[in-house]
Write a protein that holds these residues in place. Structure first.
Motif, PDB file in Angstrom:
ATOM      1  N   THR A   3      43.969  74.410  60.981  1.00  0.00           N
ATOM      2  CA  THR A   3      42.815  73.707  61.534  1.00  0.00           C
ATOM      3  C   THR A   3      41.606  74.627  61.575  1.00  0.00           C
ATOM      4  O   THR A   3      41.739  75.858  61.537  1.00  0.00           O
ATOM      5  CB  THR A   3      43.135  73.189  62.951  1.00  0.00           C
ATOM      6  OG1 THR A   3      41.982  72.546  63.498  1.00  0.00           O
ATOM      7  CG2 THR A   3      43.562  74.318  63.863  1.00  0.00           C
ATOM      8  N   GLY A   4      40.454  74.019  61.679  1.00  0.00           N
ATOM      9  CA  GLY A   4      39.218  74.779  61.802  1.00  0.00           C
ATOM     10  C   GLY A   4      38.782  74.986  63.240  1.00  0.00           C
ATOM     11  O   GLY A   4      37.740  75.615  63.495  1.00  0.00           O
ATOM     12  N   ASP A   5      39.550  74.471  64.190  1.00  0.00           N
ATOM     13  CA  ASP A   5      39.202  74.625  65.610  1.00  0.00           C
ATOM     14  C   ASP A   5      39.407  76.059  66.066  1.00  0.00           C
ATOM     15  O   ASP A   5      40.138  76.846  65.440  1.00  0.00           O
ATOM     16  CB  ASP A   5      40.054  73.683  66.458  1.00  0.00           C
ATOM     17  CG  ASP A   5      39.786  72.217  66.135  1.00  0.00           C
ATOM     18  OD1 ASP A   5      38.639  71.914  65.784  1.00  0.00           O
ATOM     19  OD2 ASP A   5      40.730  71.402  66.213  1.00  0.00           O
ATOM     20  N   LYS A   6      38.816  76.373  67.192  1.00  0.00           N
ATOM     21  CA  LYS A   6      39.005  77.709  67.754  1.00  0.00           C
ATOM     22  C   LYS A   6      40.411  77.858  68.308  1.00  0.00           C
ATOM     23  O   LYS A   6      41.125  76.862  68.489  1.00  0.00           O
ATOM     24  CB  LYS A   6      37.963  77.985  68.824  1.00  0.00           C
ATOM     25  CG  LYS A   6      38.003  77.041  70.012  1.00  0.00           C
ATOM     26  CD  LYS A   6      36.892  77.381  70.992  1.00  0.00           C
ATOM     27  CE  LYS A   6      36.940  76.443  72.204  1.00  0.00           C
ATOM     28  NZ  LYS A   6      35.863  76.769  73.177  1.00  0.00           N
ATOM     29  N   ASP A  29      44.437  83.607  63.440  1.00  0.00           N
ATOM     30  CA  ASP A  29      43.099  83.055  63.274  1.00  0.00           C
ATOM     31  C   ASP A  29      42.588  83.323  61.862  1.00  0.00           C
ATOM     32  O   ASP A  29      43.181  84.062  61.079  1.00  0.00           O
ATOM     33  CB  ASP A  29      42.140  83.626  64.315  1.00  0.00           C
ATOM     34  CG  ASP A  29      41.954  85.131  64.184  1.00  0.00           C
ATOM     35  OD1 ASP A  29      42.700  85.759  63.392  1.00  0.00           O
ATOM     36  OD2 ASP A  29      41.069  85.674  64.852  1.00  0.00           O
ATOM     37  N   GLY A  30      41.469  82.680  61.518  1.00  0.00           N
ATOM     38  CA  GLY A  30      40.931  82.768  60.168  1.00  0.00           C
ATOM     39  C   GLY A  30      40.480  84.165  59.780  1.00  0.00           C
ATOM     40  O   GLY A  30      40.621  84.568  58.615  1.00  0.00           O
ATOM     41  N   LYS A  31      39.932  84.925  60.724  1.00  0.00           N
ATOM     42  CA  LYS A  31      39.472  86.283  60.424  1.00  0.00           C
ATOM     43  C   LYS A  31      40.653  87.173  60.054  1.00  0.00           C
ATOM     44  O   LYS A  31      40.582  87.948  59.086  1.00  0.00           O
ATOM     45  CB  LYS A  31      38.742  86.846  61.647  1.00  0.00           C
ATOM     46  CG  LYS A  31      38.212  88.261  61.469  1.00  0.00           C
ATOM     47  CD  LYS A  31      37.462  88.712  62.711  1.00  0.00           C
ATOM     48  CE  LYS A  31      38.380  88.734  63.925  1.00  0.00           C
ATOM     49  NZ  LYS A  31      37.703  89.256  65.148  1.00  0.00           N
ATOM     50  N   VAL A  41      54.008  77.409  62.527  1.00  0.00           N
ATOM     51  CA  VAL A  41      52.893  78.330  62.308  1.00  0.00           C
ATOM     52  C   VAL A  41      51.604  77.572  62.568  1.00  0.00           C
ATOM     53  O   VAL A  41      51.403  76.476  62.033  1.00  0.00           O
ATOM     54  CB  VAL A  41      52.903  78.901  60.876  1.00  0.00           C
ATOM     55  CG1 VAL A  41      51.696  79.810  60.660  1.00  0.00           C
ATOM     56  CG2 VAL A  41      54.187  79.665  60.613  1.00  0.00           C
ATOM     57  N   LEU A  42      50.732  78.176  63.379  1.00  0.00           N
ATOM     58  CA  LEU A  42      49.461  77.560  63.743  1.00  0.00           C
ATOM     59  C   LEU A  42      48.331  78.455  63.263  1.00  0.00           C
ATOM     60  O   LEU A  42      48.213  79.608  63.705  1.00  0.00           O
ATOM     61  CB  LEU A  42      49.390  77.352  65.259  1.00  0.00           C
ATOM     62  CG  LEU A  42      48.197  76.592  65.820  1.00  0.00           C
ATOM     63  CD1 LEU A  42      48.137  75.189  65.249  1.00  0.00           C
ATOM     64  CD2 LEU A  42      48.272  76.536  67.338  1.00  0.00           C
ATOM     65  N   VAL A  43      47.526  77.953  62.350  1.00  0.00           N
ATOM     66  CA  VAL A  43      46.408  78.707  61.790  1.00  0.00           C
ATOM     67  C   VAL A  43      45.124  78.067  62.288  1.00  0.00           C
ATOM     68  O   VAL A  43      44.898  76.868  62.085  1.00  0.00           O
ATOM     69  CB  VAL A  43      46.447  78.709  60.250  1.00  0.00           C
ATOM     70  CG1 VAL A  43      45.298  79.536  59.696  1.00  0.00           C
ATOM     71  CG2 VAL A  43      47.778  79.244  59.747  1.00  0.00           C
ATOM     72  N   CYS A  44      44.263  78.842  62.932  1.00  0.00           N
ATOM     73  CA  CYS A  44      43.016  78.321  63.478  1.00  0.00           C
ATOM     74  C   CYS A  44      41.822  79.000  62.810  1.00  0.00           C
ATOM     75  O   CYS A  44      41.942  80.071  62.210  1.00  0.00           O
ATOM     76  CB  CYS A  44      42.964  78.518  64.991  1.00  0.00           C
ATOM     77  SG  CYS A  44      43.287  80.207  65.541  1.00  0.00           S
TER      78      CYS A  44
END
Length: 508
Positions: free
Chosen positions: A42-45, A109-111, A136-139
């Motif tokens: 997701t693109g959420d924080k 996270d994305g970074k 797995v949760l990718v934000c």
């Protein structure tokens, strides 16, 4: 930005409400029970993403999450390696003590993900860690990162299969990758299009965010909950139909070819055929085409398809098409061809007016017997037999008899009669010995098939076979109960009491 947007007056504000659809947590739980690894990108924080994971029942305990928020690549490498070793150890302990199993969940996270994707060895370690996790949760992931994650996991699964094979058989791992461990991506927005297109199977949800995802996907659904039925019901049903279609197509072609091969041993490998070319061409295009087509369109592994959705743990456990089952079907083709050829061959006789010792007489009897065996084979592999299906099977076999007469009359009408074929149909079909040979060959071949099928049902049934017996439709259950009641009325008093006790025991 503040300078440009200063002093503005809002005339109207629009927004799209982004919330979970109904039955999303239940659907995700069913997918996980089916053994499917679920990744949420997701693109959420991060805080919002974790809350979504908790709401979807992806995260069971937010206090025990593996969280990666790193700026340094070396620190990230050490953290992933450490967690990977620890997770491998825990998985080994869980195999010894299955009751101690707990969910392993990972958040990144994305970074940090950009650091992972920029290093090949680091991406392999992360893929190994993610494959061992239950969730797995990718934000904060960008559309390009979503696609790169799909590519990373596809390459990891491929390399894992290749490396698991011994030296010299590495190519079998590549072949196995073509059918095993596929990646499915599902999304509802334009930012999910790269991920959907990169996956093996792309599913788009037509919703408030537009139809870009649906237009670029393999399948389009209106709600996320429909994914469960798409995979567990339609997916398993299609796999069952295609698997049997492939095995049967090879079976029927090998059977007719091997029957010619057997004849070559008795003809000195002269190349002479025992069946004319036109009749042989009709074998695939007319006589055996319709039954398997009806099977591939209408048959199902269980009578009630909701059974497949009700028991998700049987997902991907089917062995309808494996190396063993495929070659077992082809061995049966050799056996059936031998039965249908050698019974008429050794039963040929020359005494009497209706002798059946000619080349085309034996060939025609063998052809009719094999045609009957191959056609009835569709009925034996079917699990959901309908009146329409049986009608088409019988039609495909019975239409062959008027064809032979029409074939002879057409040759005479066009002025190209074949002396060896003239009167062959009348001579063959008027002989009781010919019909006995046909019935004997079909009965022996189908008897072998029913014996094998009965032994499997009794001694080593698969999960779908057990569930198909358990889940009986209401009309069929009513017919069974009615037949039992009829038996009670027709039985003596003592027998009726005994049978009533048995029926009550079954109902309980």
């Amino acid at each position: 930005m503040d300078d440009i947007e200063g002093g503005l007056h809002f005339l109207g504000i629009t927004a799209v409400e982004d919330k979970l659809q109904e039955e999303v947590p239940e659907s995700i739980q069913i997918l996980r029970d089916a053994g499917i690894k679920v990744w949420v990108i997701t693109g959420d924080k991060q805080e919002t993403a974790i809350n979504i994971g908790i709401a979807c029942r992806l995260i069971s305990d937010s206090e025990k999450l593996m969280v990666f928020n790193e700026d340094c690549k070396e620190t990230l490498r050490q953290g992933i390696s450490s967690e990977l070793r620890e997770l491998v150890r825990r998985r080994a302990d869980q195999r010894k003590n299955p009751g101690q199993k707990k969910d392993e969940e990972l958040v990144i996270d994305g970074k940090t993900l950009s650091l992972v994707l920029s290093d090949e060895s680091l991406s392999k370690d992360f893929a190994s860690l993610g494959a061992l996790c239950d969730c797995v949760l990718v934000c904060r992931a960008s559309p390009s990162q979503k696609a790169e994650i799909v590519t990373m996991m596809k390459e990891y699964e491929k390399s894992k299969l290749v490396q698991s094979k011994p030296w010299g058989l590495k190519w079998t791992g590549w072949l196995q990758h073509l059918t095993d461990n596929k990646v499915l991506s599902i999304g509802d927005g334009a930012n999910d299009v790269p991920m959907i297109q990169r996956a093996d199977v792309g599913v788009g949800i037509a919703g408030k965010e537009g139809r870009q995802a649906s237009n670029n996907s393999d399948f389009s659904i209106a709600r996320f909950k429909f994914l469960v039925r798409l995979l567990l019901v339609h997916g398993q049903t299609t796999q069952y139909r295609n698997a049997n279609l492939i095995k049967y197509s090879f079976y029927k072609n090998i059977a007719i070819s091997v029957m010619f091969l057997y004849f070559q041993f008795d003809s000195g490998f002269s190349g002479q055929a025992s069946i004319d070319s036109l009749t042989l061409n009709f074998y695939n295009t007319v006589f055996t085409a319709i039954p398997i087509l009806i099977f591939a369109l209408m048959d199902s592994p269980t009578e009630n398809l909701e059974t497949l959705r009700k028991y998700p743990k049987i997902y991907n456990t089917s062995n309808s098409l494996t190396v063993i089952t495929f070659w077992k079907a082809q061995i049966k083709a050799f056996v059936d061809a031998a039965i249908c050829y050698y019974i008429p061959y050794y039963a040929a006789f020359t005494s009497g007016g209706n002798n059946l010792d000619g080349l085309f007489a034996v060939g025609r009897i063998s052809y009719i017997a094999l045609q009957g065996v191959v056609t009835l084979e569709v009925l034996t592999i079917s699990r959901h037999v309908t009146t329409l299906f049986v009608a088409f099977v019988l039609y495909s076999w019975l239409i062959m008899f008027p064809f032979f007469y029409l074939f002879e009359y057409s040759m005479q009408g066009f002025g190209v009669p074949d002396p060896q074929q003239a009167g062959m149909s009348t001579q063959t079909f008027s002989s009781a010995a010919a019909w006995l040979q046909i019935v004997a060959a079909i009965a022996l071949s189908i008897g072998i098939r029913f014996t094998e099928k009965g032994l499997k049902a009794i001694f080593y049934p698969d999960d779908v076979m057990i569930l198909s017996e358990k889940e009986v439709s209401k009309p069929k259950a009513a017919r069974i109960k009615k037949s039992q009641e009829n038996v009670l009325r027709m039985s003596p008093v003592n027998s009726r009491e005994d049978l009533a006790i048995k029926i009550s025991d079954k109902e309980e």
